[in-house]
Motif scaffolding. Structure first.
Motif, PDB file in Angstrom:
ATOM      1  N   ILE A  56      26.577  19.989 -34.868  1.00  0.00           N
ATOM      2  CA  ILE A  56      27.748  20.629 -34.249  1.00  0.00           C
ATOM      3  C   ILE A  56      27.494  21.097 -32.918  1.00  0.00           C
ATOM      4  CG2 ILE A  56      27.667  21.882 -36.800  1.00  0.00           C
ATOM      5  CD1 ILE A  56      26.675  24.453 -35.277  1.00  0.00           C
ATOM      6  N   GLU A  57      28.517  21.654 -31.928  1.00  0.00           N
ATOM      7  CA  GLU A  57      28.524  21.901 -30.965  1.00  0.00           C
ATOM      8  C   GLU A  57      29.691  23.013 -30.702  1.00  0.00           C
ATOM      9  OE1 GLU A  57      29.704  18.564 -28.156  1.00  0.00           O
ATOM     10  OE2 GLU A  57      27.524  17.832 -28.499  1.00  0.00           O
ATOM     11  N   GLY A  58      29.269  24.208 -30.137  1.00  0.00           N
ATOM     12  CA  GLY A  58      30.262  25.258 -29.744  1.00  0.00           C
ATOM     13  C   GLY A  58      29.880  26.138 -29.039  1.00  0.00           C
ATOM     14  N   THR A  59      30.816  27.150 -28.831  1.00  0.00           N
ATOM     15  CA  THR A  59      30.789  28.226 -27.493  1.00  0.00           C
ATOM     16  C   THR A  59      30.610  29.658 -28.307  1.00  0.00           C
ATOM     17  OG1 THR A  59      31.770  26.836 -26.188  1.00  0.00           O
ATOM     18  CG2 THR A  59      31.767  29.379 -25.717  1.00  0.00           C
ATOM     19  N   LEU A  60      29.635  30.522 -27.958  1.00  0.00           N
ATOM     20  CA  LEU A  60      29.719  31.790 -28.656  1.00  0.00           C
ATOM     21  C   LEU A  60      30.178  32.707 -27.831  1.00  0.00           C
ATOM     22  CD1 LEU A  60      28.104  33.326 -31.106  1.00  0.00           C
ATOM     23  CD2 LEU A  60      26.350  33.675 -29.362  1.00  0.00           C
ATOM     24  N   SER A  61      30.987  33.626 -28.497  1.00  0.00           N
ATOM     25  CA  SER A  61      31.532  34.772 -27.819  1.00  0.00           C
ATOM     26  C   SER A  61      31.450  35.929 -28.766  1.00  0.00           C
ATOM     27  CB  SER A  61      33.250  34.509 -27.674  1.00  0.00           C
ATOM     28  OG  SER A  61      33.888  35.693 -27.195  1.00  0.00           O
ATOM     29  N   GLY A  62      30.757  36.772 -28.237  1.00  0.00           N
ATOM     30  CA  GLY A  62      30.068  38.151 -28.963  1.00  0.00           C
ATOM     31  C   GLY A  62      29.331  37.532 -30.220  1.00  0.00           C
ATOM     32  N   THR A  63      30.098  37.830 -31.520  1.00  0.00           N
ATOM     33  CA  THR A  63      29.104  37.095 -32.642  1.00  0.00           C
ATOM     34  C   THR A  63      30.024  36.063 -33.199  1.00  0.00           C
ATOM     35  OG1 THR A  63      30.286  38.896 -33.804  1.00  0.00           O
ATOM     36  CG2 THR A  63      28.153  39.208 -33.084  1.00  0.00           C
ATOM     37  N   THR A  64      31.038  35.417 -32.529  1.00  0.00           N
ATOM     38  CA  THR A  64      31.907  34.446 -33.300  1.00  0.00           C
ATOM     39  C   THR A  64      31.719  33.051 -32.382  1.00  0.00           C
ATOM     40  OG1 THR A  64      33.857  35.848 -33.592  1.00  0.00           O
ATOM     41  CG2 THR A  64      34.410  33.705 -33.600  1.00  0.00           C
ATOM     42  N   LEU A  65      31.203  32.105 -33.262  1.00  0.00           N
ATOM     43  CA  LEU A  65      31.058  30.595 -32.854  1.00  0.00           C
ATOM     44  C   LEU A  65      32.363  29.842 -32.935  1.00  0.00           C
ATOM     45  CD1 LEU A  65      29.057  28.639 -31.410  1.00  0.00           C
ATOM     46  CD2 LEU A  65      28.014  28.333 -33.844  1.00  0.00           C
ATOM     47  N   THR A  66      32.800  29.269 -32.005  1.00  0.00           N
ATOM     48  CA  THR A  66      33.742  28.316 -32.115  1.00  0.00           C
ATOM     49  C   THR A  66      33.525  26.974 -31.689  1.00  0.00           C
ATOM     50  OG1 THR A  66      34.877  28.958 -30.358  1.00  0.00           O
ATOM     51  CG2 THR A  66      35.783  29.776 -32.526  1.00  0.00           C
ATOM     52  N   GLY A  67      33.716  25.717 -32.325  1.00  0.00           N
ATOM     53  CA  GLY A  67      33.376  24.564 -31.814  1.00  0.00           C
ATOM     54  C   GLY A  67      33.799  23.264 -32.801  1.00  0.00           C
ATOM     55  N   TRP A  68      32.818  22.412 -33.032  1.00  0.00           N
ATOM     56  CA  TRP A  68      33.223  21.249 -33.708  1.00  0.00           C
ATOM     57  C   TRP A  68      32.087  20.662 -34.499  1.00  0.00           C
ATOM     58  CZ3 TRP A  68      37.779  18.018 -33.401  1.00  0.00           C
ATOM     59  CH2 TRP A  68      38.671  18.520 -32.795  1.00  0.00           C
ATOM     60  N   TRP A  69      32.263  20.218 -35.561  1.00  0.00           N
ATOM     61  CA  TRP A  69      31.273  19.388 -36.188  1.00  0.00           C
ATOM     62  C   TRP A  69      31.379  17.815 -36.130  1.00  0.00           C
ATOM     63  CZ3 TRP A  69      33.211  16.450 -40.368  1.00  0.00           C
ATOM     64  CH2 TRP A  69      34.380  16.807 -40.786  1.00  0.00           C
ATOM     65  N   GLY A  74      33.153  11.752 -40.569  1.00  0.00           N
ATOM     66  CA  GLY A  74      34.292  12.536 -39.905  1.00  0.00           C
ATOM     67  C   GLY A  74      34.092  13.478 -39.008  1.00  0.00           C
ATOM     68  N   LYS A  75      34.818  14.538 -38.490  1.00  0.00           N
ATOM     69  CA  LYS A  75      34.669  15.474 -37.505  1.00  0.00           C
ATOM     70  C   LYS A  75      35.767  16.336 -37.442  1.00  0.00           C
ATOM     71  CE  LYS A  75      37.113  13.037 -33.926  1.00  0.00           C
ATOM     72  NZ  LYS A  75      37.076  12.561 -32.361  1.00  0.00           N
ATOM     73  N   GLY A  76      35.546  17.468 -37.112  1.00  0.00           N
ATOM     74  CA  GLY A  76      36.760  18.626 -37.210  1.00  0.00           C
ATOM     75  C   GLY A  76      35.954  19.923 -36.526  1.00  0.00           C
ATOM     76  N   ARG A  77      37.043  21.011 -36.563  1.00  0.00           N
ATOM     77  CA  ARG A  77      36.678  22.263 -36.090  1.00  0.00           C
ATOM     78  C   ARG A  77      36.006  23.092 -36.914  1.00  0.00           C
ATOM     79  NH1 ARG A  77      42.619  23.959 -34.190  1.00  0.00           N
ATOM     80  NH2 ARG A  77      41.544  25.716 -33.722  1.00  0.00           N
ATOM     81  N   LEU A  78      35.401  24.155 -36.337  1.00  0.00           N
ATOM     82  CA  LEU A  78      34.835  25.269 -36.946  1.00  0.00           C
ATOM     83  C   LEU A  78      34.795  26.522 -36.571  1.00  0.00           C
ATOM     84  CD1 LEU A  78      31.789  26.004 -35.903  1.00  0.00           C
ATOM     85  CD2 LEU A  78      31.259  23.714 -36.332  1.00  0.00           C
ATOM     86  N   THR A  79      34.710  27.514 -37.180  1.00  0.00           N
ATOM     87  CA  THR A  79      34.700  28.981 -36.709  1.00  0.00           C
ATOM     88  C   THR A  79      33.507  29.685 -37.583  1.00  0.00           C
ATOM     89  OG1 THR A  79      37.006  29.024 -36.060  1.00  0.00           O
ATOM     90  CG2 THR A  79      35.674  31.055 -36.247  1.00  0.00           C
ATOM     91  N   PHE A  80      32.394  30.131 -36.888  1.00  0.00           N
ATOM     92  CA  PHE A  80      31.468  30.906 -37.412  1.00  0.00           C
ATOM     93  C   PHE A  80      31.421  32.420 -37.106  1.00  0.00           C
ATOM     94  CE2 PHE A  80      28.456  27.060 -38.318  1.00  0.00           C
ATOM     95  CZ  PHE A  80      29.274  26.451 -39.112  1.00  0.00           C
ATOM     96  N   VAL A  81      31.631  33.315 -37.997  1.00  0.00           N
ATOM     97  CA  VAL A  81      31.562  34.788 -37.574  1.00  0.00           C
ATOM     98  C   VAL A  81      30.177  35.263 -38.112  1.00  0.00           C
ATOM     99  CG1 VAL A  81      32.499  37.090 -37.574  1.00  0.00           C
ATOM    100  CG2 VAL A  81      34.028  34.930 -37.480  1.00  0.00           C
ATOM    101  N   PHE A  82      29.325  35.786 -37.089  1.00  0.00           N
ATOM    102  CA  PHE A  82      27.913  35.954 -37.423  1.00  0.00           C
ATOM    103  C   PHE A  82      27.755  37.880 -37.626  1.00  0.00           C
ATOM    104  CE2 PHE A  82      27.131  31.895 -35.689  1.00  0.00           C
ATOM    105  CZ  PHE A  82      26.062  31.605 -36.273  1.00  0.00           C
ATOM    106  N   LYS A  83      26.927  38.015 -38.393  1.00  0.00           N
ATOM    107  CA  LYS A  83      26.520  39.572 -38.360  1.00  0.00           C
ATOM    108  C   LYS A  83      26.074  40.030 -37.115  1.00  0.00           C
ATOM    109  CE  LYS A  83      26.098  40.863 -43.213  1.00  0.00           C
ATOM    110  NZ  LYS A  83      25.132  41.392 -44.142  1.00  0.00           N
ATOM    111  N   ASN A  84      26.122  41.066 -36.743  1.00  0.00           N
ATOM    112  CA  ASN A  84      25.482  41.665 -35.482  1.00  0.00           C
ATOM    113  C   ASN A  84      23.906  41.279 -35.197  1.00  0.00           C
ATOM    114  OD1 ASN A  84      27.901  42.868 -34.746  1.00  0.00           O
ATOM    115  ND2 ASN A  84      27.303  45.178 -35.396  1.00  0.00           N
TER     116      ASN A  84
END
Length: 214
Positions: A56-69, A74-84
């Motif tokens: 995976i590769e992504g960019t962290l903004s606050g506690t939200t990670l958006t990027g690609w797997w 195959g491949k595609g987009r992802l969004t992870f929302v982390f706890k604080n």
């Protein structure tokens, strides 16, 4: 409770919170797609997971990670929302450019040693770059690298490849007008050449596929 004691409690909580946040995302997680190891460098996050050679590769903004797997299938987009405290996340994934909608959750199970935390990002400019034109067993091949993702075309049966580079090893899929399958290329220092193998469909690559940069 006097005001001095309250201030001490507030200071302790502030220091504790800062300590937790300083750990960031970096660590090992148990996820819906097996064990995942994440590395944070500034707001950039890269990682690997134990499913179909996942990256995976992504960019962290606050506690939200958006990027690609990226996987061998195959491949595609992802969004992870982390706890604080980044101890776990709830996430979603989707194929290609589709909006992520399928579940992908994880919980941190281990931190990494300080030495491991300094692992360079996949798009580190000092990392191996395999972009270029190669003379191969299946005629000339032009490769283009973006981060750890490599795509290419070659002059045989309208051939193209898609893969993920990990160190000096490129794994992925080849596609032609007469079939498709898996491949694995191992590049030399400086990516001047590679030794490779290919196979049909999901078979383990076994056929010879070598190349040298022109």
């Amino acid at each position: 409770m006097d005001s001095h004691f309250k201030r001490l409690i507030a200071l302790f909580l502030l220091l504790l919170t800062g300590s937790v946040y300083s750990q960031g995302i970096t660590g090992v997680y148990s996820t819906d797609f097996n064990k995942m190891t994440l590395y944070q460098n500034g707001n950039q996050v890269t990682g690997t997971y134990e499913y179909a050679d996942g990256k995976i590769e992504g960019t962290l903004s606050g506690t939200t990670l958006t990027g690609w797997w990226y996987q061998t299938n195959g491949k595609g987009r992802l969004t992870f929302v982390f706890k604080n405290d980044f101890s776990e996340f709830t996430g979603k994934w989707g194929y290609d450019n589709n909006e992520p909608s399928s579940g992908w959750t994880g919980k941190k199970i281990a931190d990494l040693p300080d030495a491991a935390k300094s692992k360079p990002a996949m798009n580190d400019p000092e990392a191996l770059n395999v972009s270029g034109t190669y003379t191969t067993d299946f005629n000339d091949m032009a490769l283009t690298q973006s981060g750890s993702t490599v795509t290419g075309t070659y002059q045989y049966a309208d051939g193209r490849i898609e893969g993920t580079l990990n160190g000096n090893v490129l794994k992925g899929m080849w596609y032609q007008n007469n079939g498709k399958g898996k491949f694995e290329f191992v590049f030399s220092d400086g990516a001047a050449s590679f030794t490779g193998k290919w196979g049909y469909n999901d078979a383990t690559p076994g056929g010879k596929w070598d190349g040298r940069k022109k």
